[in-house]
Design an enzyme around this catalytic site. Structure first.
Site, PDB file in Angstrom:
ATOM      1  N   ASP A  61     -22.655 -82.555 -31.063  1.00  0.00           N
ATOM      2  CA  ASP A  61     -21.194 -83.915 -30.560  1.00  0.00           C
ATOM      3  C   ASP A  61     -19.819 -83.292 -30.243  1.00  0.00           C
ATOM      4  O   ASP A  61     -19.803 -82.373 -31.412  1.00  0.00           O
ATOM      5  CB  ASP A  61     -21.261 -84.675 -31.610  1.00  0.00           C
ATOM      6  CG  ASP A  61     -19.742 -85.438 -32.169  1.00  0.00           C
ATOM      7  OD1 ASP A  61     -19.722 -85.542 -30.598  1.00  0.00           O
ATOM      8  OD2 ASP A  61     -20.180 -86.203 -32.808  1.00  0.00           O
ATOM      9  N   ALA A  89     -15.716 -83.484 -21.835  1.00  0.00           N
ATOM     10  CA  ALA A  89     -16.151 -84.913 -22.726  1.00  0.00           C
ATOM     11  C   ALA A  89     -15.002 -86.055 -23.113  1.00  0.00           C
ATOM     12  O   ALA A  89     -13.706 -85.736 -22.886  1.00  0.00           O
ATOM     13  CB  ALA A  89     -15.905 -84.093 -24.187  1.00  0.00           C
ATOM     14  N   GLY A  90     -15.565 -87.077 -22.797  1.00  0.00           N
ATOM     15  CA  GLY A  90     -14.117 -88.161 -22.871  1.00  0.00           C
ATOM     16  C   GLY A  90     -15.329 -89.451 -22.037  1.00  0.00           C
ATOM     17  O   GLY A  90     -16.509 -89.250 -22.517  1.00  0.00           O
ATOM     18  N   SER A 143      -7.160 -89.100 -16.923  1.00  0.00           N
ATOM     19  CA  SER A 143      -7.657 -90.515 -16.010  1.00  0.00           C
ATOM     20  C   SER A 143      -6.754 -90.669 -15.868  1.00  0.00           C
ATOM     21  O   SER A 143      -5.597 -90.852 -16.981  1.00  0.00           O
ATOM     22  CB  SER A 143      -8.621 -90.922 -17.198  1.00  0.00           C
ATOM     23  OG  SER A 143      -8.698 -92.761 -16.456  1.00  0.00           O
ATOM     24  N   TYR A 155      -8.724 -96.599 -24.528  1.00  0.00           N
ATOM     25  CA  TYR A 155      -8.818 -95.343 -23.956  1.00  0.00           C
ATOM     26  C   TYR A 155      -7.838 -94.942 -22.982  1.00  0.00           C
ATOM     27  O   TYR A 155      -7.599 -93.467 -22.855  1.00  0.00           O
ATOM     28  CB  TYR A 155      -9.608 -95.661 -22.727  1.00  0.00           C
ATOM     29  CG  TYR A 155     -10.279 -95.072 -21.505  1.00  0.00           C
ATOM     30  CD1 TYR A 155     -10.921 -93.118 -21.666  1.00  0.00           C
ATOM     31  CD2 TYR A 155      -9.591 -95.330 -19.932  1.00  0.00           C
ATOM     32  CE1 TYR A 155     -11.695 -92.897 -20.682  1.00  0.00           C
ATOM     33  CE2 TYR A 155     -10.643 -93.947 -19.221  1.00  0.00           C
ATOM     34  CZ  TYR A 155     -11.023 -93.017 -19.245  1.00  0.00           C
ATOM     35  OH  TYR A 155     -11.714 -92.351 -18.903  1.00  0.00           O
ATOM     36  N   LYS A 159      -6.087 -90.526 -24.004  1.00  0.00           N
ATOM     37  CA  LYS A 159      -5.669 -90.436 -22.632  1.00  0.00           C
ATOM     38  C   LYS A 159      -4.806 -89.202 -22.332  1.00  0.00           C
ATOM     39  O   LYS A 159      -4.833 -89.026 -21.593  1.00  0.00           O
ATOM     40  CB  LYS A 159      -6.238 -91.178 -21.030  1.00  0.00           C
ATOM     41  CG  LYS A 159      -8.183 -90.547 -21.286  1.00  0.00           C
ATOM     42  CD  LYS A 159      -8.484 -89.613 -20.852  1.00  0.00           C
ATOM     43  CE  LYS A 159     -10.028 -89.615 -20.864  1.00  0.00           C
ATOM     44  NZ  LYS A 159     -10.667 -88.038 -20.194  1.00  0.00           N
ATOM     45  N   THR A 190     -20.231 -91.877 -10.740  1.00  0.00           N
ATOM     46  CA  THR A 190     -20.822 -91.938 -11.043  1.00  0.00           C
ATOM     47  C   THR A 190     -20.687 -92.102 -12.839  1.00  0.00           C
ATOM     48  O   THR A 190     -21.414 -92.507 -13.801  1.00  0.00           O
ATOM     49  CB  THR A 190     -21.908 -90.521 -11.913  1.00  0.00           C
ATOM     50  OG1 THR A 190     -20.665 -89.680 -11.226  1.00  0.00           O
ATOM     51  CG2 THR A 190     -22.390 -89.510 -10.454  1.00  0.00           C
TER      52      THR A 190
END
Length: 249
Positions: A61, A89-90, A143, A155, A159, A190
């Protein structure tokens, strides 16, 4: 065989992380890879090994300090150094789209951990090695949502905090030879499609000036540049990869 750099990558088993790993291996970097999924990680490690790359993998993790610590330790034991870190990772924990008034504490905390805590523990663990060596490169993956995103406030907030962490680290560590930058992807085929929302990616592509969504290799292009010596005088910067949208980011 001599390898130009030793690079750590979190979440290297996913489409974006795998694209970055393959790209950096192809230009002669040794890789220490992490992913929470052992099968995904094994697939990437085996593929790079078959292509003649130098690589090790550690499943775990990315939000846990122990994972970051063990990956850094493994890289130092094998190659004697850590030259660069890419924090991939995100994502979003829980439903993809949740109005702020309906967001629960568990999904908020888990999403902040995934996007921010993971980068913090990896930056701290790898950064200590780089500080001792007085040099290194760190690239975080952000992002375009950092500027505000409807129904993804957890989110977006995490970010935005990652952007601030990037710039804070860049300012603190520049005198000791460490470059810290952030890549800001727009919708990438993706990543969002894997959450069952591929139509949103298509809509995004239809409305951006270049008329195409990001592919994982588009993000790998940006990371390759920021890890390389071509970016030696660039730090604290955001490189937006979004098809011409969000030019002010």
């Amino acid at each position: 065989m001599k390898f130009d750099k030793v690079v750590l990558i979190s979440a290297a088993g996913g489409p974006m992380g795998a694209a970055i790993a393959h790209r950096l291996s192809s230009v002669g970097y040794a890789l220490a890879l992490n992913d929470r999924s052992l099968p995904r990680l094994t697939t990437v490690v085996d593929s790079i090994t078959e292509d003649g790359g130098e690589v090790l993998g550690l499943a775990g993790d990315a939000t846990m300090r122990s994972t970051a610590h063990e990956l850094v330790k493994a890289a130092v034991q094998r190659w004697g150094r850590v030259d660069a870190l890419v924090n991939v990772a995100g994502g979003v924990r829980g439903p993809l789209n949740v109005p702020l008034e309906d967001l629960n504490d568990e999904d908020w905390a888990a999403t902040v951990d995934l996007n921010l805590t993971s980068a913090f523990v990896f930056m701290q663990e790898a950064g200590r090695v780089m500080l001792s060596a007085r040099g290194g490169k760190i690239v975080n993956i952000g992002s375009t949502s950092w500027s505000g995103s409807p129904d993804r406030s957890h989110y977006a907030a995490s970010k935005a905090a990652l952007f601030a962490l990037t710039r804070s680290a860049a300012t603190q560590w520049a005198p000791r030879g460490i470059n810290v930058n952030i890549v800001i992807p727009g919708a990438t085929v993706t990543t969002v499609a894997d959450r069952g929302d591929g139509t949103w990616v298509d809509d995004w592509a239809d409305h951006n000036p270049l008329g195409r969504p990001n592919q994982p290799d588009d993000i790998a292009d940006a990371v390759e540049f920021l890890v390389s010596e071509s970016s030696r005088n660039i730090s604290g910067q955001a490189l937006t990869v979004a098809g011409g949208l969000n030019p002010s980011l």
